[in-house]
Design a protein around this motif. Structure first.
Motif, PDB file in Angstrom:
ATOM      1  N   LYS A 204       0.807  -1.210   0.000  1.00 52.05           N
ATOM      2  CA  LYS A 204       0.000   0.000   0.000  1.00 52.05           C
ATOM      3  C   LYS A 204       0.838   1.258   0.000  1.00 52.05           C
ATOM      4  CE  LYS A 204      -3.898  -2.203   2.352  1.00 52.05           C
ATOM      5  NZ  LYS A 204      -4.820  -2.155   3.502  1.00 52.05           N
ATOM      6  N   ALA A 205       2.145   1.107  -0.106  1.00 51.00           N
ATOM      7  CA  ALA A 205       3.048   2.255  -0.149  1.00 51.00           C
ATOM      8  C   ALA A 205       4.088   2.004  -1.226  1.00 51.00           C
ATOM      9  CB  ALA A 205       3.715   2.482   1.219  1.00 51.00           C
ATOM     10  N   ALA A 206       4.889   3.008  -1.478  1.00 53.61           N
ATOM     11  CA  ALA A 206       5.896   2.914  -2.530  1.00 53.61           C
ATOM     12  C   ALA A 206       6.922   1.844  -2.184  1.00 53.61           C
ATOM     13  CB  ALA A 206       6.592   4.261  -2.719  1.00 53.61           C
ATOM     14  N   ILE A 207       7.378   1.139  -3.214  1.00 51.61           N
ATOM     15  CA  ILE A 207       8.377   0.085  -3.043  1.00 51.61           C
ATOM     16  C   ILE A 207       9.736   0.730  -2.808  1.00 51.61           C
ATOM     17  CG2 ILE A 207       9.440  -1.937  -4.080  1.00 51.61           C
ATOM     18  CD1 ILE A 207       6.501  -2.273  -3.360  1.00 51.61           C
ATOM     19  N   CYS A 208      10.408   0.300  -1.741  1.00 59.33           N
ATOM     20  CA  CYS A 208      11.712   0.859  -1.379  1.00 59.33           C
ATOM     21  C   CYS A 208      12.859  -0.100  -1.628  1.00 59.33           C
ATOM     22  CB  CYS A 208      11.719   1.279   0.089  1.00 59.33           C
ATOM     23  SG  CYS A 208      10.515   2.546   0.505  1.00 59.33           S
ATOM     24  N   GLY A 209      12.598  -1.390  -1.724  1.00 61.14           N
ATOM     25  CA  GLY A 209      13.683  -2.345  -1.910  1.00 61.14           C
ATOM     26  C   GLY A 209      13.199  -3.624  -2.545  1.00 61.14           C
ATOM     27  N   LEU A 210      14.062  -4.212  -3.383  1.00 60.04           N
ATOM     28  CA  LEU A 210      13.811  -5.501  -4.025  1.00 60.04           C
ATOM     29  C   LEU A 210      15.075  -6.342  -3.918  1.00 60.04           C
ATOM     30  CD1 LEU A 210      11.987  -4.355  -7.301  1.00 60.04           C
ATOM     31  CD2 LEU A 210      10.913  -5.420  -5.323  1.00 60.04           C
ATOM     32  N   ALA A 211      14.908  -7.656  -3.794  1.00 58.30           N
ATOM     33  CA  ALA A 211      16.059  -8.553  -3.710  1.00 58.30           C
ATOM     34  C   ALA A 211      15.664  -9.920  -4.243  1.00 58.30           C
ATOM     35  CB  ALA A 211      16.579  -8.663  -2.286  1.00 58.30           C
ATOM     36  N   TRP A 212      16.530 -10.497  -5.068  1.00 54.33           N
ATOM     37  CA  TRP A 212      16.321 -11.819  -5.660  1.00 54.33           C
ATOM     38  C   TRP A 212      17.093 -12.862  -4.859  1.00 54.33           C
ATOM     39  CZ3 TRP A 212      13.452 -12.743 -10.230  1.00 54.33           C
ATOM     40  CH2 TRP A 212      13.038 -11.608 -10.916  1.00 54.33           C
ATOM     41  N   ARG A 213      16.595 -14.113  -4.890  1.00 53.29           N
ATOM     42  CA  ARG A 213      17.309 -15.219  -4.269  1.00 53.29           C
ATOM     43  C   ARG A 213      16.732 -16.534  -4.761  1.00 53.29           C
ATOM     44  NH1 ARG A 213      22.148 -15.467  -1.220  1.00 53.29           N
ATOM     45  NH2 ARG A 213      22.250 -17.556  -0.344  1.00 53.29           N
ATOM     46  N   GLU A 214      17.624 -17.472  -5.044  1.00 58.57           N
ATOM     47  CA  GLU A 214      17.220 -18.837  -5.340  1.00 58.57           C
ATOM     48  C   GLU A 214      17.283 -19.646  -4.058  1.00 58.57           C
ATOM     49  OE1 GLU A 214      19.418 -20.641  -8.437  1.00 58.57           O
ATOM     50  OE2 GLU A 214      18.129 -19.849 -10.034  1.00 58.57           O
ATOM     51  N   VAL A 215      16.174 -20.265  -3.707  1.00 56.88           N
ATOM     52  CA  VAL A 215      16.063 -21.040  -2.486  1.00 56.88           C
ATOM     53  C   VAL A 215      15.965 -22.503  -2.863  1.00 56.88           C
ATOM     54  CG1 VAL A 215      14.699 -21.445  -0.418  1.00 56.88           C
ATOM     55  CG2 VAL A 215      14.960 -19.129  -1.284  1.00 56.88           C
ATOM     56  N   ASN A 216      16.942 -23.299  -2.425  1.00 57.30           N
ATOM     57  CA  ASN A 216      16.953 -24.728  -2.703  1.00 57.30           C
ATOM     58  C   ASN A 216      16.141 -25.476  -1.671  1.00 57.30           C
ATOM     59  OD1 ASN A 216      18.736 -24.510  -4.956  1.00 57.30           O
ATOM     60  ND2 ASN A 216      20.398 -24.169  -3.503  1.00 57.30           N
ATOM     61  N   ALA A 217      15.936 -26.774  -1.942  1.00 63.26           N
ATOM     62  CA  ALA A 217      15.200 -27.620  -1.009  1.00 63.26           C
ATOM     63  C   ALA A 217      16.012 -27.846   0.251  1.00 63.26           C
ATOM     64  CB  ALA A 217      14.855 -28.954  -1.671  1.00 63.26           C
TER      65      ALA A 217
END
Length: 1230
Positions: A204-217
């Motif tokens: 509901k507010a402006a996006i301040c941060g994004l981060a990618w990650r691959e999560v394994n089993a």
């Protein structure tokens, strides 16, 4: 001091925008104010020196990102400047190597400083393949770093709907990138398809941060796959200890039987009607050792069933135990020829079974491999693959078909089902279990501290945390610490979160991580190195360190100093403590005694303004600083707090400050004064006997003052009144311009040096007994326009002296060998100040405009007799700017509307007619284009730039002057008056070019020769001589024919204003400046000038300009007729309605002429509108009849006019007789 612990650069504090990135090797890159800082990871042995670099960018930084190909080869990173240029830098060389300016528009390229861009104006991020993606409001640019080319495409993210605030490219896919918007949306986009793949809504507010990650089993889940015989066993004889709660992402074990009740699990039905209570389920213990089901319960998590199903299950279990179950061993040949009678539940199992039917391990291995692969692709939001059904089919095949196979009796005794399963599992463990497909998760955080996790493989929502804080912040950020831990920055604090997979909701639970901790409350930004337990933190107290998330301790602390340190001085009691006057309202203290490989000890305190000068107190417990706003502050060094603020009479820079006993002396705005600290009020005392001071130095009871004129004055304190000074005792002209510094040698106490805005460095020796001085040495800088900002003597060597120059050099002079050229350290910016490092004088510590604090080792240069040390160069000097790529692979898919728009634009460009449109058409857009008729005469061709207005009357052969843009600008340039700095050009020429020659003539004292040759002498004579000077200057200006204000100014003084204006009226060169001075002659003469100026403007086509002056003179009819003559019908009618009576025939004439013009151009609709407004219904009806293509709308309008105007008795045409449309048959009513 050991040089191995020294740093070449001191980093700068973080900038206003939080931009930091962790390098793959654990180093840190972050953006300061107009610079980039690099701090290498601490060495493993702790003895080597970490590398600290400060790279000046000369512009503010909007974005920063590290190349995923760091070190392969080169250490590259990219930035976005506030001039909207994308630059690629090499960290090894500290320079920008390549870049592009694809986002710069023409108006921004012309005036970069006029545009103020923010961090959301242009977003940039590295793609996984090493290319750079940058996005602004209108364009999307892909920059190929290898070929130094770029391609630009219109963005598919409409700025009207999506105001982008964040951009992060996927490090695992070359084409995917994610953007965040101000509205709280997160979109995953495909660069190759130029489209939005997923759009996530929840913030509901402006996006301040994004981060990618691959999560394994999880590892436990992998272990379960690697040992399938544990859960494939059917006899249930293996004893297992109760297992704790499975970790996140662990799936349920496969079923060991075909139990009908193994799907009943009431954990998700807590609180629902009809569900057993959790306490009751925990208290029961019916599953015991002989439990067969989907999951074997452990500990307190024992399952219970509904009473009705419980009894039925007991009967079935009893029936099974009574049955004689015979375990049959199956050979490889038994399973090869058989095929399943029932189709498996997974299509991938069928395909894999058919493709691998010839496997040496048999069909069991094939199906096992398929089911393992299916398990590896389990993602959030989807149900698990039917592995249980596949395994049930395997067992069913082995039990049913084994007795019917005749080869079962001759099978080898060591080949049983268990051995076959274990062998196949061992063979496939490296293929099916070790390579599961990971989940690519994207975490986002908004201004309300709400964090959400998205699965970019499936487009599902995978987790969310709710913030209890009501404060919204713009500096929130989020990072992945590892696969199971997320760290977020909010309210200048660190929050650690752990991920736990919820099998009921098929989502992740985000909980606070209790294993990580941080007590810091002043964090500005962070950077998380991959797979390391320590993270980089940049704090608001200007400290940068590495935080151990397990212990919460900060190690490897680095202090920071901003660019432009103006003052630098050591503490007299402790030379290792150095005070720095910073340009960002800070006073910093550098304690070099605590310097080590993991510590750069610099503490700073905030003050009221930028610091320009420093002075230690006699007891070294306090420090006085002079600010930019004319204030003098006193700082308590031990408490690190500002104790007192004293205000000088001027709000200007305090370049010089001295503290002696209870007095603080200062120089501000060419005024010398001091504060008496014994008085409580703190009012400054101004010494008016010292004129134009620029620098001061107090030595005992003597005062040395350098002036703005380059003089050095000696004053002595009055012995009777301690706070008064005598007039100067001695004065010497040393420099051509103002004095900037006076420094005393700490070794030879009677020797001092004087420098200023000149290339001379003067070494003086003072004799206090005689109150005199003498020159010892004079050094001259090699630069042609050198200017020395400050100087510093060596504390141990009396023959070494440092000077800091405005042209960007630091010179080391040797007074023992004056003829030897100095050692020069070159920089790319002006240098302000510096010192010899007290612990090691082979190191110079200096600062400049674009240098924070730099330590330069000169030992090797002195021993090798080097003359120059190149410390830093301009980082933007050798940038290779990219060109537009001719091959653009990412071509956007145009929509039908865009293709139609392109075709329409091409047709317009191909068939663009000559702009023969009247100016009225452009203003009101009610006239139609002109139609050429056979009777009309050909129009005279006029250039396009001169077609602002064109006469379209019935007499086209008459040339009517019109206003056009080009002529307007040209004529305005001709009639404009230029403003110069003087009106006496001949006298100015004598001053600037032949002053010495004229001075020689004046010194001859020959009055006749002076009056004849020196024109400037008339300014110092009588009134007649001054008039003669004005006449000669006026004659010179008229001959030069320059449109300047000077002739007009001189005409007033010579009482010839009337003749000057009459001449301009005759030449038609009047300007508004002339009109403003005409009333000085008479009022009637002013009216005559205004009429002449109106005629002049009319002849040049400035009709509105001319009419304005006519209206000002009260000549309303003349102005209206001028409008009417030049086809300014709207303006003429407006002024006629106001100025003339309602019955004046001129009003009707204007309307008739206007209607004639509209009829000529074919704009019948506008003519009909004017007729109806003028209550001429019949004439309006007749105009509408002139349309050849009479549509239904026109017919309806004609009927309304006929009805309202009651035209039935006037018109003979019946109302129904309306012409038909083109291509249609007309229906006539009888």
């Amino acid at each position: 001091m050991n040089n191995s612990v020294m740093f070449n650069n001191v980093p700068t504090p973080p900038g206003m925008v939080s931009l930091a990135a962790a390098v793959p090797d654990g180093s840190l890159l972050y953006a300061g104010i107009r610079c980039i800082n690099f701090i290498s990871a601490p060495p493993a042995n702790g003895k080597e020196r970490p590398e600290v670099l400060t790279m000046s960018t000369r512009i503010n930084i909007l974005a920063l990102d590290v190349s995923p190909l760091w070190g392969k080869p080169g250490k590259h990173f990219a930035i976005v400047g506030d001039d909207l240029s994308v630059q690629v830098w090499d960290c090894d060389s500290g320079e920008a190597v390549t870049g592009h300016k694809a986002h710069q528009h023409q108006h921004e390229a012309r005036d970069v400083r006029g545009a103020h861009h923010t961090s959301s104006s242009l977003l940039m991020s590295y793609l996984a393949n090493g290319n750079i993606l940058s996005v602004d409001a209108s364009d999307l640019v892909i920059y190929c770093v290898a070929s130094n080319t770029y391609c630009r495409r219109p963005t598919f993210l409409a700025p009207r709907n999506h105001q982008l605030t964040m951009l992060r490219c996927s490090p695992y896919n070359d084409n995917l990138f994610a953007v965040g918007t101000a509205a709280g949306s997160v979109m995953v986009c495909d660069l190759r398809k130029m489209s939005i793949v997923y759009k996530f809504s929840g913030h509901k507010a402006a996006i301040c941060g994004l981060a990618w990650r691959e999560v394994n089993a999880c590892q436990e889940e992998i272990d379960e796959k690697a040992e399938p015989e544990k859960w494939r066993s059917r006899n249930g004889t293996e004893d297992e200890k109760p297992k704790p709660k499975p970790p996140p992402l662990v799936k349920s074990k496969a079923a060991d039987s075909d139990d009908l009740f193994d799907i009943y699990n009431f954990d998700h039905l807590d609180g629902e009607f009809g569900a057993p209570a959790a306490v009751r389920r925990k208290s029961s213990d019916v599953c015991g050792e002989e439990f067969v089901g989907l999951e074997k319960p452990s500990g307190a998590a024992v399952l219970d069933y509904v009473e009705a199903c419980e009894s039925m299950k007991a009967e079935l279990l009893a029936h099974r135990q009574e049955a004689d179950v015979q375990h049959v061993e199956v050979t490889l040949k038994d399973c090869e020829p058989t095929k399943p009678t029932d189709p498996p539940s997974d299509d991938s199992t069928i395909s894999n079974h058919q493709d691998n039917s010839e496997s040496t391990e048999g069909s069991l291995e094939v199906i096992q491999y398929s089911s393992s692969s299916d398990d590896a692709v389990i993602v959030d939001g989807e149900a698990a693959k039917p592995k249980r059904e596949v395994l049930h089919h395997i067992y069913h095949q082995a039990e049913v078909h084994a007795p019917e196979t005749p080869q079962a009796k001759i099978e080898p005794p060591n080949l049983n089902l268990k051995s076959i399963m274990s062998g196949s599992t061992d063979t496939l463990s490296s293929l099916s279990v070790s390579t599961p497909r990971p989940d690519t998760l994207l975490v986002s955080i908004d201004g309300n501290e709400v964090m959400m996790i998205w699965n970019t493989n499936t487009g599902g929502h995978s987790g969310k945390n709710y913030s209890k804080s009501k404060t919204a912040g713009k500096n929130n950020d989020v990072h992945w610490l590892n696969e199971r831990t997320i760290v977020s920055v909010s309210r200048n604090q660190l929050f650690f979160w752990t991920l736990e997979y919820d099998r009921k909701m098929l989502r992740y639970k985000i909980n606070r991580d209790k294993t990580c901790c941080s007590n810091l409350t002043d964090i500005a930004m962070i950077a998380c190195p991959p797979s390391q337990p320590e993270i980089w933190v940049c704090r608001n107290n200007r400290q940068i360190g590495r935080l151990n998330v397990k212990t919460g301790q900060v190690s490897s602390t680095y202090g920071t100093v901003a660019f432009g340190v103006r003052a630098m001085t050591e503490c007299p009691d402790d030379m290792n403590k150095i005070a720095l006057g910073c340009s960002d309202r800070r006073v910093a203290f550098f304690d070099i005694s605590k310097l080590s490989t993991s510590c750069l000890p610099i503490d700073s305190v905030y003050v009221s303004s930028n610091v320009y000068s420093l002075a230690w107190s006699p007891d070294c417990l306090e420090l006085a600083f002079g600010g930019f706003d004319g204030t003098v502050g006193i700082l308590d060094v031990e408490r690190m707090k500002v104790k007192t603020i004293l205000r000088t009479p001027h709000k200007k820079e305090i370049y010089s400050l001295a503290w002696q006993d209870d007095f603080i002396y200062f120089v501000v705005n060419r005024v010398f004064g001091f504060f008496d600290l014994r008085k409580s009020k703190g009012e400054p005392i101004i010494v008016t006997s010292i004129a134009r001071p620029s620098y001061l130095s107090v030595r005992g009871h003597f005062l040395f003052v350098g002036t703005e004129d380059g003089l050095l004055q000696l004053h002595e304190r009055n012995s009777e009144t301690y706070n008064t000074w005598s007039p100067f005792i001695r004065q010497s002209a040393l420099l051509a311009r103002y004095v900037t510094d006076i420094a005393w040698s700490p070794v030879d106490t009677n020797q001092f040096a004087v420098v200023g805005n000149d290339k001379l460095v003067l070494i003086m020796e003072f004799n206090p007994e005689d109150r005199s001085w003498k020159k010892v040495h004079t050094f001259t800088a090699t630069a042609e326009k050198a200017s020395v900002t400050s100087l510093k003597w060596s504390n141990n060597r009396k023959n070494q002296l440092l000077t800091f120059h405005i042209e960007g050099t630091v010179c080391l002079w040797n007074t023992d060998d004056p003829g030897k050229p100095p050692l020069v350290v070159t920089y790319h910016c002006p240098m302000w100040c510096g010192i010899f490092l007290p612990s090691d004088e082979n190191i110079i510590m200096c600062s400049g405009k674009s240098v924070s604090v730099e330590l330069v080792d000169i030992k090797n240069a002195l021993t090798g007799n080097q003359k120059t040390i190149c410390s830093k160069v301009d980082a933007l000097l050798n940038v290779k700017w990219a060109s537009k790529s001719l091959i653009q692979p990412f071509a956007p898919v145009l929509t039908a509307a865009e293709k139609k728009r392109q075709r329409r634009d091409k047709r317009k460009a191909a068939s663009k007619p000559q702009p023969e449109i009247a100016e009225e058409v452009k203003d009101a857009a009610i006239e139609a284009p002109k139609e050429q008729t056979e009777d009309s005469a050909p129009t005279k061709e006029v250039p396009v730039v001169e077609m602002a207005a064109l006469s379209l009357g019935s007499k086209p052969q008459k040339d009517v002057p019109q206003e056009c843009a080009k002529c307007k600008s040209n004529e305005a340039a001709e009639s404009a008056i230029f403003h110069s700095r003087t009106c006496l050009f001949l006298a100015t020429k004598e001053l600037n070019k032949s002053a010495l020659e004229k001075l020689a003539i004046v010194l001859t004292e020959d009055a006749v020769k002076i009056d004849k040759s020196v024109l400037l002498s008339k300014l110092f004579g009588t009134k007649m001589m001054a008039k003669d000077l004005i006449c000669r200057e006026l004659t010179n200006l008229k001959h030069s024919d320059t449109p300047d204000i000077a002739p007009l100014c001189l005409s007033i003084s010579s009482f010839k204003l009337r003749e000057e204006l009459l001449q301009h009226m005759h030449n038609h060169t009047l300007t508004e400046w002339h009109l403003s001075l005409a009333p000085a002659v008479s009022f009637s003469f002013w009216k005559e000038c205004c009429r002449s100026y109106a005629r002049q403007m009319k002849d040049k086509g400035y009709v509105l300009h001319a009419a304005t002056y006519l209206f000002g003179l009260g000549m309303h009819k003349e102005a209206i007729n001028m409008f009417l003559e030049n086809e300014y019908y709207k303006e003429a009618l407006a002024h006629a309605r106001v100025s003339l009576p309602a019955t004046d025939p001129l009003i009707k004439t204007i309307i008739n002429r206007w209607l004639d013009q509209l009829e000529t151009t074919g704009n019948f609709g506008a003519a009909a509108l004017i007729c109806v407004l003028d209550n001429e219904m019949l004439r309006g009806y007749l105009f509408l009849r002139k349309y050849r293509n009479r549509t239904a709308e026109i017919a309806e309008l004609m009927g309304q006019i006929r009805r309202i105007g009651q035209l039935e008795s006037v018109l003979d045409e019946p109302e129904a007789a309306v012409p038909a449309q083109n291509g249609e048959a007309a229906d006539h009513a009888e």
